[in-house]
Design an enzyme around this catalytic site. Sequence first.
Site, PDB file in Angstrom:
ATOM      1  CG  ASN A   1       2.069  -1.567   3.611  1.00 20.24           C
ATOM      2  OD1 ASN A   1       1.924  -1.939   4.782  1.00 20.24           O
ATOM      3  ND2 ASN A   1       2.330  -0.311   3.288  1.00 20.24           N
ATOM      4  CE  LYS A  42      -0.920   1.262   2.792  1.00 22.56           C
ATOM      5  NZ  LYS A  42      -1.362   2.402   2.006  1.00 22.56           N
ATOM      6  CG  HIS A  79       4.397   3.488   3.019  1.00 23.61           C
ATOM      7  ND1 HIS A  79       3.412   4.441   3.125  1.00 23.61           N
ATOM      8  CD2 HIS A  79       3.936   2.555   2.146  1.00 23.61           C
ATOM      9  CE1 HIS A  79       2.390   4.084   2.349  1.00 23.61           C
ATOM     10  NE2 HIS A  79       2.678   2.948   1.747  1.00 23.61           N
ATOM     11  CD  GLU A 136      -0.068   4.991   4.167  1.00 20.80           C
ATOM     12  OE1 GLU A 136       0.115   3.984   4.867  1.00 20.80           O
ATOM     13  OE2 GLU A 136      -0.761   4.969   3.124  1.00 20.80           O
ATOM     14  CD  GLU A 141       3.688   2.212  -2.171  1.00 20.92           C
ATOM     15  OE1 GLU A 141       2.993   1.211  -2.387  1.00 20.92           O
ATOM     16  OE2 GLU A 141       3.760   2.757  -1.064  1.00 20.92           O
ATOM     17  N   GLY A 169      -4.420   4.494  -2.134  1.00 21.37           N
ATOM     18  CA  GLY A 169      -5.736   4.423  -1.498  1.00 21.37           C
ATOM     19  C   GLY A 169      -6.782   5.310  -2.138  1.00 21.37           C
ATOM     20  CB  SER A 182      -5.089   2.619  -6.715  1.00 19.67           C
ATOM     21  OG  SER A 182      -5.424   3.571  -5.717  1.00 19.67           O
TER      22      SER A 182
HETATM   23  P1  13P Z   1      -3.220   0.933  -1.903  1.00 16.52           P
HETATM   24  O1  13P Z   1      -2.931  -0.309  -2.714  1.00 16.52           O
HETATM   25  O2  13P Z   1      -4.278   0.710  -0.862  1.00 16.52           O
HETATM   26  O3  13P Z   1      -3.429   2.126  -2.757  1.00 16.52           O
HETATM   27  O4  13P Z   1      -1.885   1.225  -1.035  1.00 16.52           O
HETATM   28  C1  13P Z   1      -0.664   1.257  -1.679  1.00 16.52           C
HETATM   29  C2  13P Z   1       0.392   1.320  -0.647  1.00 16.52           C
HETATM   30  O5  13P Z   1       0.573   2.329   0.019  1.00 16.52           O
HETATM   31  C3  13P Z   1       1.216   0.120  -0.434  1.00 16.52           C
HETATM   32  O6  13P Z   1       2.332   0.408   0.357  1.00 16.52           O
END
Ligand code: 13P
Length: 247
Positions: free
Chosen positions: A9, A11, A90, A92, A160, A166, A206
């Site tokens: 992803n 983003k 997601h 976010e 997740e 992150g 992560s």
């Molecule tokens: P990270 O791998 O950067 O922690 O992000 C995970 C994520 O949100 C994938 O959708």
Amino acid sequence: MRRKLAAGNWKMNGTRAALSEIAAMAEAAKGAAEVLICPPATLIAEAAGANTGVAIGGQDCHAEAKGAHTGDLSADMLKDAGASHVILGHSERREDHDEHDDHVRAKTRAAWEAGLVVVLCCGETLAEREAQNTLDIIGGQLAGSIPDGATGHNLVVAYEPIWAIGTGKVPTTDQIGEVHDFIRARLEKRFGEGVGRSVRLLYGGSVKPANATEIFAVSNVDGALVGGASLKAADFVPIIEALNASA
Ligand code: 13P
């Protein structure tokens, strides 16, 4: 048999210069595991047109097929641009755009209508985990976000934990296994054993080359949804290789 899936992803990262990273993943994408990159929507058509063997997906879609929704994209548009998958729900999006389970459910229906595979995200906050509410939260998100009609072909579920995204913090393998076993049981209960067993479950939060092997050994982990470490082939290829080796 569930085919393993290494999903990235991106983003809100990447311009056309980043397409070379997808090309550099092509060789690794020839292995046992399916490889998927969900770049920003601006890159979907060109990334898909490059035919690298890496599947291309969107990061969101609107629940409506068309209309007066400035700035939004329909599932059909993603499909038309060459996407085969779409990430929905997601954390976010849930946070930044106030998306709730009913929105995610409607979007999932729209994505299925367009023929996209949905990578549906769920996950708890740190406060929810500390209050020992993780399984309740995940159970509620699954019940609320997944419409009837799920199959192993149209649905992938990504767990997740929000506090692991992150942050460099990763749950223990026991914690990941507990949630993945729970998701599997819930899917089997609702959709029947055959379907429930065929839906792939990804861990996200992560995931790095250094921890991938350990995570891929956990029960009911069929792959990963990777953010930061999917942006560069140098990081993502070792994760794909770890998944191939875990089969
Ligand atoms: P990270 O791998 O950067 O922690 O992000 C995970 C994520 O949100 C994938 O959708």
